[in-house]
Design a protein around this motif. Structure first.
Motif, short mmCIF file in Angstrom:
data_model
loop_
_atom_site.label_atom_id
_atom_site.label_comp_id
_atom_site.label_asym_id
_atom_site.label_seq_id
_atom_site.Cartn_x
_atom_site.Cartn_y
_atom_site.Cartn_z
N PRO A 47 -15.68 48.97 -44.34
CA PRO A 47 -15.19 48.63 -45.53
C PRO A 47 -15.16 47.11 -45.74
CG PRO A 47 -13.75 50.23 -44.74
CD PRO A 47 -14.81 50.05 -43.71
N GLY A 48 -15.32 46.59 -46.70
CA GLY A 48 -15.51 44.99 -46.86
C GLY A 48 -16.62 44.29 -46.11
N ALA A 49 -17.75 45.12 -45.69
CA ALA A 49 -18.76 44.40 -45.00
C ALA A 49 -19.47 43.24 -45.87
CB ALA A 49 -19.54 45.45 -44.54
N ALA A 50 -19.56 42.18 -45.29
CA ALA A 50 -20.18 41.14 -45.98
C ALA A 50 -21.74 40.87 -45.61
CB ALA A 50 -19.49 39.59 -45.32
N MET A 51 -22.11 41.51 -44.48
CA MET A 51 -23.59 41.52 -44.07
C MET A 51 -24.10 43.01 -43.88
SD MET A 51 -23.97 38.25 -41.61
CE MET A 51 -25.54 38.07 -41.99
N VAL A 52 -25.35 43.31 -44.32
CA VAL A 52 -25.89 44.61 -44.19
C VAL A 52 -26.72 44.89 -43.11
CG1 VAL A 52 -26.94 46.27 -45.64
CG2 VAL A 52 -25.67 44.70 -46.83
N ALA A 53 -26.77 45.80 -42.55
CA ALA A 53 -27.61 46.07 -41.25
C ALA A 53 -28.88 46.49 -41.87
CB ALA A 53 -27.27 47.44 -40.50
N GLY A 54 -30.12 45.97 -41.18
CA GLY A 54 -31.34 45.89 -41.60
C GLY A 54 -31.87 44.64 -42.41
N PRO A 71 -23.47 45.49 -39.07
CA PRO A 71 -22.64 45.12 -40.39
C PRO A 71 -21.27 44.74 -39.69
CG PRO A 71 -22.67 47.66 -40.60
CD PRO A 71 -23.69 47.50 -39.33
N GLY A 72 -20.89 43.84 -40.19
CA GLY A 72 -19.36 43.21 -40.00
C GLY A 72 -18.84 42.70 -41.17
N PRO A 85 -29.51 36.46 -47.85
CA PRO A 85 -30.50 37.23 -47.36
C PRO A 85 -31.88 36.77 -48.03
CG PRO A 85 -28.57 38.22 -48.87
CD PRO A 85 -28.36 36.75 -48.69
N ALA A 86 -32.81 37.07 -47.24
CA ALA A 86 -34.09 36.58 -47.53
C ALA A 86 -34.82 37.10 -48.78
CB ALA A 86 -35.04 36.74 -46.28
N ALA A 87 -35.43 36.57 -49.53
CA ALA A 87 -36.05 37.19 -50.69
C ALA A 87 -37.01 38.20 -50.29
CB ALA A 87 -36.66 36.17 -51.57
N ALA A 88 -37.46 39.10 -51.03
CA ALA A 88 -38.39 40.01 -50.46
C ALA A 88 -39.94 39.35 -50.54
CB ALA A 88 -38.68 41.18 -51.48
N GLN A 89 -40.62 39.32 -49.55
CA GLN A 89 -41.97 38.64 -49.31
C GLN A 89 -43.19 39.82 -49.70
OE1 GLN A 89 -42.02 36.58 -45.64
NE2 GLN A 89 -40.47 35.30 -46.34
N GLN A 90 -44.06 39.45 -50.50
CA GLN A 90 -45.15 40.26 -50.56
C GLN A 90 -46.08 39.97 -49.69
OE1 GLN A 90 -47.03 39.70 -54.53
NE2 GLN A 90 -48.35 41.54 -54.32
N LEU A 91 -46.92 41.14 -49.16
CA LEU A 91 -47.52 41.06 -47.90
C LEU A 91 -49.10 40.35 -48.48
CD1 LEU A 91 -47.06 44.38 -46.10
CD2 LEU A 91 -46.47 42.13 -45.24
N ARG A 92 -49.76 39.68 -47.95
CA ARG A 92 -50.72 39.17 -48.50
C ARG A 92 -51.85 40.12 -47.94
NH1 ARG A 92 -50.53 33.51 -45.54
NH2 ARG A 92 -48.70 32.84 -46.42
#
Length: 96
Positions: A47-54, A71-72, A85-92
């Motif tokens: 509960p209240g996790a600010a960061m998501v695993a993965g 997570p924590g 969080p990083a923006a999703a990157q499209q594979l070249r």
């Protein structure tokens, strides 16, 4: 390298050092070195996790990047700046 917050157990693996090599990384307190964690283990979101695993988190000014492995409730900061969080990157596509 695996780092963990001593207060909320948030754990991350450094993916890219960028220019953040000698800068302090904090959550609730300074992050501490930890034993490497198995990447297949699934942790439930507390509960209240600010960061998501993965999720990959980055500090754009320095190029520093980590992947959250547990997570924590804290928010990871580098030199006082919260990692985002990083923006999703499209594979070249490359010709083979």
């Amino acid at each position: 390298m695996t780092l963990v917050c001593p207060q909320c157990d948030l754990a991350v693996v450094i993916v890219e050092l960028g220019r953040g090599v000698k800068v302090t990384m904090t959550c609730h307190a300074s992050m501490e070195l930890a034993k490497p964690m198995r990447c297949w283990r699934v942790y439930s979101q507390p509960p209240g996790a600010a960061m998501v695993a993965g999720v990959l988190y980055i500090d754009k000014p320095s190029g520093f990047a980590v992947r959250c492995t547990r997570p924590g409730s804290g928010t990871l900061r580098l030199a006082g700046r919260p990692l985002r969080p990083a923006a999703a990157q499209q594979l070249r596509c490359t010709a083979v």
